[in-house]
Design a protein around this motif. Structure first.
Motif, PDB file in Angstrom:
ATOM      1  N   HIS A 191      43.452  42.759  54.091  1.00  0.00           N
ATOM      2  CA  HIS A 191      42.461  43.810  53.598  1.00  0.00           C
ATOM      3  C   HIS A 191      41.397  43.076  52.680  1.00  0.00           C
ATOM      4  CE1 HIS A 191      45.228  47.168  53.767  1.00  0.00           C
ATOM      5  NE2 HIS A 191      46.317  46.306  53.904  1.00  0.00           N
ATOM      6  N   ILE A 192      40.069  43.456  53.077  1.00  0.00           N
ATOM      7  CA  ILE A 192      39.012  42.879  52.361  1.00  0.00           C
ATOM      8  C   ILE A 192      38.285  43.933  51.792  1.00  0.00           C
ATOM      9  CG2 ILE A 192      36.895  42.030  52.752  1.00  0.00           C
ATOM     10  CD1 ILE A 192      37.690  40.749  55.875  1.00  0.00           C
ATOM     11  N   ILE A 193      38.084  43.593  50.311  1.00  0.00           N
ATOM     12  CA  ILE A 193      37.380  44.412  49.647  1.00  0.00           C
ATOM     13  C   ILE A 193      36.018  43.754  49.413  1.00  0.00           C
ATOM     14  CG2 ILE A 193      37.005  45.899  47.663  1.00  0.00           C
ATOM     15  CD1 ILE A 193      39.967  46.015  47.344  1.00  0.00           C
ATOM     16  N   ARG A 194      34.971  44.305  49.517  1.00  0.00           N
ATOM     17  CA  ARG A 194      33.688  43.545  49.159  1.00  0.00           C
ATOM     18  C   ARG A 194      32.741  44.434  49.069  1.00  0.00           C
ATOM     19  NH1 ARG A 194      33.724  40.585  55.006  1.00  0.00           N
ATOM     20  NH2 ARG A 194      33.694  42.452  56.357  1.00  0.00           N
ATOM     21  N   GLY A 195      31.334  43.902  48.804  1.00  0.00           N
ATOM     22  CA  GLY A 195      30.189  44.638  48.132  1.00  0.00           C
ATOM     23  C   GLY A 195      29.763  45.272  49.468  1.00  0.00           C
ATOM     24  N   LYS A 196      29.108  46.399  49.172  1.00  0.00           N
ATOM     25  CA  LYS A 196      28.603  47.215  50.574  1.00  0.00           C
ATOM     26  C   LYS A 196      27.337  46.530  51.213  1.00  0.00           C
ATOM     27  CE  LYS A 196      25.547  50.564  48.352  1.00  0.00           C
ATOM     28  NZ  LYS A 196      25.324  51.986  48.154  1.00  0.00           N
TER      29      LYS A 196
END
Length: 515
Positions: free
Chosen positions: A245-250
RNA sequence: GCUCCGAUAGUGUAGCGGCCAAUCAUUUCGGCCUUUCGAGCCGAAGACUCGGGUUCAAAUCCCGAUCGGAGCACCA
């Protein structure tokens, strides 16, 4: 069915009760509200997440969000947390060698010890191998168009001449690039995507370019001059590290579309992605790491931990607790909306935590002297921590003079009766450069009855204190006991919470946290 | 301009067709308590951007408008 539609909800419900009571039961079930972060979709098979900064400065409040939320998910699903330095641009965003350590320190401090640390600049050979493989698969080509030439092709949605070269030719030219025969700027390796893609940002993007500037890490230096760009490096690493899973800035949403081409060529499975919007903090505005760095070099700030900066090290120095940051960012969740918020939210969390333990002290900024006639020498014994009396009290010897803050002094009226907190009552007799007052008998009850003010004070021979705040520096006199709380977060009564940082030449330096 | 997103109290956030005359936190304002303008306790204030549609029922689904944001780099 037509019959049901004509009636209202109540009728509909009772009707349902007769035909399908089990459905009605389902209707009545309360949905449990989720606390904290929402569940991660697809977490069943295990979770591996990463936080991937470019270490061109120390972690900031924005980084803290990434560190905290990623590591919190990992903690919740018992997965792996990887800290990966995406330091592949020696030129426009050169990494700062010290920052690698700072990131690690701050991750630990935030309670997010990484299970693994990866430095991209150590792994160039891996990227080169994948580049070669990509060319062999027909997914990459060496392009020697100038930037403006290629822009024209991209805007028109047409292939440039290099796109049609054979695989063998491309491999040769790639080896030439690596061999050092090509000047910087004269060739790049592009990923073959789709020149007709409706989003121009996706069309045949650059995977590697030539950079002559040496890398700031001494162990790398000028060893390499062909560097991958984020999209290539990140795509390959996320796969190799088995990121789920990657969470990053839009701002990186288009990146994902670019990277998916790599995954397609290699037949890999793309991680699940989540994006968050931009965070703007009223008190700090939008400061980029490189702008801050420049301002520090100009002497505008004392360093990366200057209390006016939104870095983690600054907040830590001011006495902001990790738990306050964790609660705050976990409460924010993951949302694509851009948000604008105030530090008050973080301060509020911090205050709750710190109030339980902070010792109380008197500190008078910009002090003014008060001479008290007929005052019997005494020793004041205010509580160290009023909510918990068993923690004992401070002792402050007093003769016939005290200091009070200028702010309080300016509000004094002649003949005013007031109480010096935890000491005695006085009546103001003369307001001058030095304020004169007289000792008056009577206890606190009189003050309460007459609704007089209670102000704090400090002995004239107390300790000199400098408080560094977001707005600047404030100096004054504090009670002597402050010197016994170096390194602790304390409350200066009626002033605010501060962290006692250090003492030098008899002068205490404190960092202001919040009221 | 082109390509994508997003919009719930002052600020964040929950909800994602009937439990919603909408959650929680912060904020602000009262009151109690307290030798701090801190903490605690009690109470109050305050929101589904707008317009159409679908539906018995819309904050929730669809369309449009408005506003905001991101990307369109040999930066990350």
């Amino acid at each position: 069915m037509d019959e049901v539609s004509k009636t209202g909800y109540r009728e509909w419900e009772s009707e349902l009760a007769t035909i399908a009571p089990e459905l009605l039961e389902e209707l009545g079930e309360k949905r449990e509200p989720e606390k904290g972060l929402p569940p991660l979709a697809g977490a069943e098979g295990g979770v591996t997440m990463r936080f991937a900064p470019n270490p061109n400065g120390p972690p900031t409040l924005g980084s803290a969000r990434g560190i905290i939320v990623n590591s919190e998910y990992v903690r919740r699903y018992n997965g792996r947390f990887i800290l990966r330095f995406d330091d592949t641009d020696p030129k426009t965003k050169p990494p700062l060698p010290d920052a690698y350590t700072w990131y690690l320190e701050d991750c630990r401090w935030l309670g997010a010890e990484p299970d693994e640390v990866i430095i991209a600049s150590d792994r160039l050979e891996i990227y080169y191998d994948h580049a070669r493989e990509l060319i062999e698969k027909g997914g990459g080509y060496v392009c020697s168009c100038s930037q403006s030439e290629f822009k024209e092709y991209r805007d028109k949605g047409e292939p440039c001449p290099h796109r049609e070269e054979s695989t063998g030719e491309n491999l040769d030219r790639w080896r030439e690039m690596l061999g050092g025969a090509v000047e910087a700027g004269r060739a790049v390796l592009r990923v073959k995507t789709d020149m007709g893609h409706r989003n121009p940002a996706i069309r045949d993007w650059v995977a590697f370019r030539i950079v002559d500037t040496p890398h700031p890490r001494p162990e790398i230096g000028d060893r390499y001059r062909v560097w991958p760009l984020l999209d290539f490096e990140s795509a390959v690493e996320d796969h190799l590290l088995k990121i789920t899973h990657i969470i990053r800035g839009k701002d990186l949403i288009d990146s994902e579309n670019r990277q998916r081409y790599i995954y397609r060529y290699f037949n890999w499975e793309y991680p699940r992605t989540l994006h968050w919007g931009r965070v703007k903090i009223h008190e700090f505005g939008r400061l980029s790491t490189s702008e801050i760095g420049a301002a520090i070099r100009r002497g505008r700030y004392t360093g990366w931990d200057d209390p006016r900066l939104p870095t983690i090290r600054s907040l830590r120095r001011r006495g902001i607790q990790r738990e306050a940051l964790r609660r705050f960012f976990i409460g924010l969740g993951v949302n694509e909306t851009d948000i604008e918020l105030s530090m008050e939210n973080i301060y509020g969390e911090n205050r709750k935590i710190v109030d339980r333990t902070a010792r109380r002290y008197f500190f008078t900024p910009n002090p003014v002297r008060v001479r008290i006639k007929d005052a019997p020498p005494t020793v004041a014994k205010p509580l160290l921590h009023p909510p918990e009396t068993r923690r004992g009290h401070r002792t402050i010897p007093v003769k016939n003079e005290v200091m009070i803050s200028r702010e309080d002094a300016e509000k004094l009226k002649n003949n005013e009766l007031l109480r010096l907190k935890d000491l005695y009552n006085i009546r103001i007799t003369k307001i001058n450069k030095v304020i004169e007052a007289e000792y008056t008998k009577g206890e606190i009850d009189i003050i309460r009855e007459k609704k007089c003010r209670i102000i704090h004070w400090a002995p004239p021979d107390g300790i000199r204190v400098e408080v560094l705040t977001v707005k600047g520096r404030e100096s004054g006199i504090g009670e002597p006991g402050i010197a016994e709380s170096i390194g602790r977060v304390v409350q200066f009564e009626r002033y605010g919470f501060v962290r006692i940082d250090s003492m030098k030449d008899g002068i205490v330096t404190a960092y202001f946290a919040h009221r």
